[in-house]
Design a protein around this motif. Structure first.
Motif, mmCIF file in Angstrom:
data_model
loop_
_atom_site.group_PDB
_atom_site.id
_atom_site.type_symbol
_atom_site.label_atom_id
_atom_site.label_comp_id
_atom_site.label_asym_id
_atom_site.label_seq_id
_atom_site.Cartn_x
_atom_site.Cartn_y
_atom_site.Cartn_z
ATOM 1 N N ALA A 142 1.006 -1.228 0.173
ATOM 2 C CA ALA A 142 -0.191 -0.036 -0.090
ATOM 3 C C ALA A 142 0.777 1.116 -0.041
ATOM 4 O O ALA A 142 1.985 1.254 0.619
ATOM 5 C CB ALA A 142 -0.881 0.010 1.042
ATOM 6 N N THR A 143 0.376 2.335 -0.896
ATOM 7 C CA THR A 143 1.171 3.645 -0.880
ATOM 8 C C THR A 143 2.621 3.279 -1.576
ATOM 9 O O THR A 143 3.283 4.397 -1.468
ATOM 10 C CB THR A 143 1.158 4.382 0.373
ATOM 11 O OG1 THR A 143 1.979 3.835 1.198
ATOM 12 C CG2 THR A 143 -0.402 4.472 0.963
ATOM 13 N N SER A 144 2.967 2.279 -1.943
ATOM 14 C CA SER A 144 4.339 2.147 -2.426
ATOM 15 C C SER A 144 4.569 3.152 -3.871
ATOM 16 O O SER A 144 3.526 3.077 -4.803
ATOM 17 C CB SER A 144 4.796 0.959 -2.527
ATOM 18 O OG SER A 144 3.896 -0.036 -3.445
ATOM 19 N N SER A 145 5.663 3.655 -4.117
ATOM 20 C CA SER A 145 5.706 4.457 -5.250
ATOM 21 C C SER A 145 7.297 4.223 -5.518
ATOM 22 O O SER A 145 8.235 4.821 -4.909
ATOM 23 C CB SER A 145 5.410 5.709 -5.154
ATOM 24 O OG SER A 145 5.495 6.622 -6.133
ATOM 25 N N THR A 147 4.900 1.418 -7.557
ATOM 26 C CA THR A 147 4.240 0.376 -7.177
ATOM 27 C C THR A 147 4.888 -0.774 -7.086
ATOM 28 O O THR A 147 5.470 -1.340 -8.172
ATOM 29 C CB THR A 147 2.712 -0.012 -8.046
ATOM 30 O OG1 THR A 147 1.909 1.383 -7.948
ATOM 31 C CG2 THR A 147 2.027 -1.024 -7.383
ATOM 32 N N GLY A 197 5.678 -4.461 3.594
ATOM 33 C CA GLY A 197 4.963 -3.346 4.055
ATOM 34 C C GLY A 197 5.744 -3.124 5.331
ATOM 35 O O GLY A 197 6.481 -4.172 6.090
#
Length: 202
Positions: A142-145, A147, A197
């Motif tokens: 989640a929210t990884s950038s 992705t 995560g």
């Protein structure tokens, strides 16, 4: 009994990670410890949020040059680290060992592939270095950038010392075994990478 203990000086003596196309991944760990120290008991611990990764979705690659390039018909792979730690007892006034030293270190890989090409056989006969990658991915973090998916990736470098043909369910398979050796490009003999995560386990 509500007494709790802190286990000090933990060392992984053996770790075996298995990938299989027809069943769940396996993980066997042998841990040795220096001593136990009494601690206060902590109750009402919150459960850890976790996620299963389907190990049967793994991909297996075997290459001579660039790792992770050539996808092969791999049915299973088992990676085993053996540290063979030995505790050293000295006269220091304590009832536990002072230090630990590793003996015969080993990082072995055993793979099984479907025999549908002479490529791997020729590489074995020529004693060519094998660069093997085994990886499996889960859901995106989640929210990884950019992705990024949760994943487990094993990179192994070495030479197969044994690679016999065998028959399984009337199919010709090749079972290859080798010890990891230092690779000058990767600057290590192997790596085991977990992308995860911050608050969940893969």
């Amino acid at each position: 009994d509500v007494q709790a203990y802190q286990i000090g000086g933990c060392l992984i003596n053996k770790l075996a990670l298995g990938f299989f196309a027809d069943k769940a991944m396996t993980l066997d760990v042998d841990v040795t410890a220096q001593n136990f120290v009494a601690q206060a008991f902590t109750g009402s611990l919150s459960p850890v949020v976790w996620e299963e990764i389907n190990g049967s979705l793994f991909k297996g690659y075997i290459d001579p040059t660039t790792i992770g390039t050539t996808l092969v018909n791999m049915t299973d792979a088992t990676f085993t680290i053996q540290n063979n730690w030995t505790w050293v007892w000295v006269g220091d006034g304590n009832l536990y060992p002072a230090l630990a030293v590793p003996k015969a270190y080993s990082a072995k890989l055993v793979t099984t592939t479907f025999f549908d090409s002479l490529t791997q056989l020729a590489a074995f006969q020529a004693n060519t270095e094998r660069k093997v990658r085994v990886s499996v991915a889960g859901t995106n973090i989640a929210t990884s950038s950019p992705t990024t998916a949760k994943s487990v990736t094993l990179d192994w470098y070495g030479y197969f010392t044994d690679s016999p043909l065998q028959v399984a369910s009337d199919l010709w398979m090749v079972k290859s075994t080798g010890e990891a050796t230092f690779d000058t490009t990767a600057t290590n003999p192997f790596s085991l990478t977990v992308a995860n995560g911050l608050v969940t386990l893969p």
